[in-house]
Design a protein around this motif. Sequence first.
Motif, short mmCIF file in Angstrom:
data_model
loop_
_atom_site.label_atom_id
_atom_site.label_comp_id
_atom_site.label_asym_id
_atom_site.label_seq_id
_atom_site.Cartn_x
_atom_site.Cartn_y
_atom_site.Cartn_z
N ARG A 99 4.50 38.39 -35.73
CA ARG A 99 3.11 38.17 -36.14
C ARG A 99 3.02 37.79 -37.62
O ARG A 99 2.29 36.86 -37.99
N HIS A 102 3.91 34.24 -38.38
CA HIS A 102 2.86 33.27 -38.05
C HIS A 102 1.70 33.30 -39.04
O HIS A 102 1.07 32.26 -39.25
N HIS A 189 3.96 33.06 -22.73
CA HIS A 189 4.63 32.43 -23.88
C HIS A 189 4.28 30.95 -24.01
O HIS A 189 4.38 30.40 -25.10
N HIS A 192 1.58 31.01 -26.35
CA HIS A 192 2.04 31.24 -27.72
C HIS A 192 2.54 29.97 -28.38
O HIS A 192 2.34 29.77 -29.59
N TYR A 199 -5.48 28.80 -28.14
CA TYR A 199 -4.21 29.49 -27.97
C TYR A 199 -3.48 29.81 -29.28
O TYR A 199 -2.54 30.63 -29.27
N ASP A 201 -1.88 31.25 -32.47
CA ASP A 201 -1.68 32.60 -32.99
C ASP A 201 -2.05 33.69 -31.99
O ASP A 201 -2.72 34.68 -32.32
N LYS A 202 -1.58 33.52 -30.77
CA LYS A 202 -1.78 34.51 -29.72
C LYS A 202 -0.44 34.85 -29.08
O LYS A 202 0.53 34.11 -29.18
N ASN A 203 -0.39 36.00 -28.42
CA ASN A 203 0.77 36.43 -27.61
C ASN A 203 2.08 36.47 -28.41
O ASN A 203 3.03 35.74 -28.13
N TYR A 204 2.11 37.37 -29.39
CA TYR A 204 3.30 37.53 -30.22
C TYR A 204 4.39 38.39 -29.57
O TYR A 204 5.52 38.43 -30.05
N ASP A 212 0.37 42.94 -27.55
CA ASP A 212 -0.74 42.02 -27.84
C ASP A 212 -2.06 42.60 -27.39
O ASP A 212 -3.08 42.46 -28.07
#
Length: 426
Positions: A99, A102, A189, A192, A199, A201-204, A212
């Motif tokens: 995270r 990013h 993913h 991600h 979408y 900056d999601k699903n780290y 998450d």
Amino acid sequence: METYGKILLIAMPAFLLLVLLEKFYGVLKGKDTVRNMDMISSLSSGITNVTKDVLGLSIAIISYNWMVDHIALAHVQNQILTYLIAFLVLDFAGYWSHRLDHEYNFFWNAHIIHHSSEEYNLACALRQSISVVFKIFTIFLLPAALLGVPPMVIAVVAPLHLFAQFWYHTQHIGKMGFLEKIIVTPSHHRVHHAINPEYIDKNYSQIFIFWDKLFGTFQEELKDVPPVYGITRPVQTWNPVKINFMHLWLLIKDAWLASNWKDKLRIWFMPTGWRPADVAEKYPLHKINDPYHFQKYDTKASPALHVWSWVQITITLLFISYLFGNIAGINNLNGSYIYIYGLFVFLSVYAYTELMDRHKYAAVWETIKNIFGLAIIFQTGDWFGASQYSSLLNYALGIYFILSTLITVWFVLKHAKEDGQLIMAV
């Protein structure tokens, strides 16, 4: 170092086979998600990453060993429980380090390579960083250190945790039912890796998706929003060494050009993509604003160049296989030899990916690489002890170094002629 090298000798062929199988499966199913040059670039990035890791070219600011020795409050006795705790803590640490990579300018440089492909496939999973010199995220392993999880357990579990993140880099597996609620799946993913506004900056999470959901960064893949892959400031190169440092170079230039001293300092810790207003105005960068209408990076490549690029990466894979299988022997010859070998590998990757980019200086880099290789043989009388297997190997390598230079020069001249004709036609 030696143990990790032996693990990679098994893992590399397995990963390569799976990458090629995905390519063939996509062709058979009429959904080919693997472009040839992009795949070679991804595999080349994997080569540089594993070479750097085996050479141990990074330093932990706070080592895990130190934390266990100084702050452990207990020592879990159950061996199975110890490994489970190690895996869970590594996943927790992975979420937060991922995270931060990013969300902040400075840390994004270490992760840009992984998102640089404009495709999404198993090969892009191998795009891993070589730019991290100082590891600062060991602090996230604090829960394991407090419970006294031995460093050796972390050392065993860490590669397994990393390799377990390979399989979900594919477009050929849809949603997976109840597993979507527990583990990171290809669907999670894909979100991600996408540059769609919904979408980004999601699903780290890396193995368990609940991080998450717990920390508010989860996004489901939407039926009416197909993921578009890459980064919003496209890298426009196949060269993984360049990609690893291009964001850092941008930050250095922007900090230098900024008129405000506050901006010069804070640019490093601002959200990823932030630039000083005066610099952004004077020196705008190309950015993808509409993910559904942009041209993917591609280069004109003849069938001969495709074949030659595969020849080069195959030979480079043989070089690193020899390195990983003979680390102890090479170290015994001379402690510095392993780093000389690593430099040769990096030069190899840099040279042939420059040719894939159709850069005229590819011939220069290839010549430097091959002169370096010949110099090693002439200076030491051997290729890092390879003559123990066959006295002909040194001669074969010498012939390769000469032919490789000549072939690359031929390609560069051919490309110059083609580009010159194209300019005249325009």
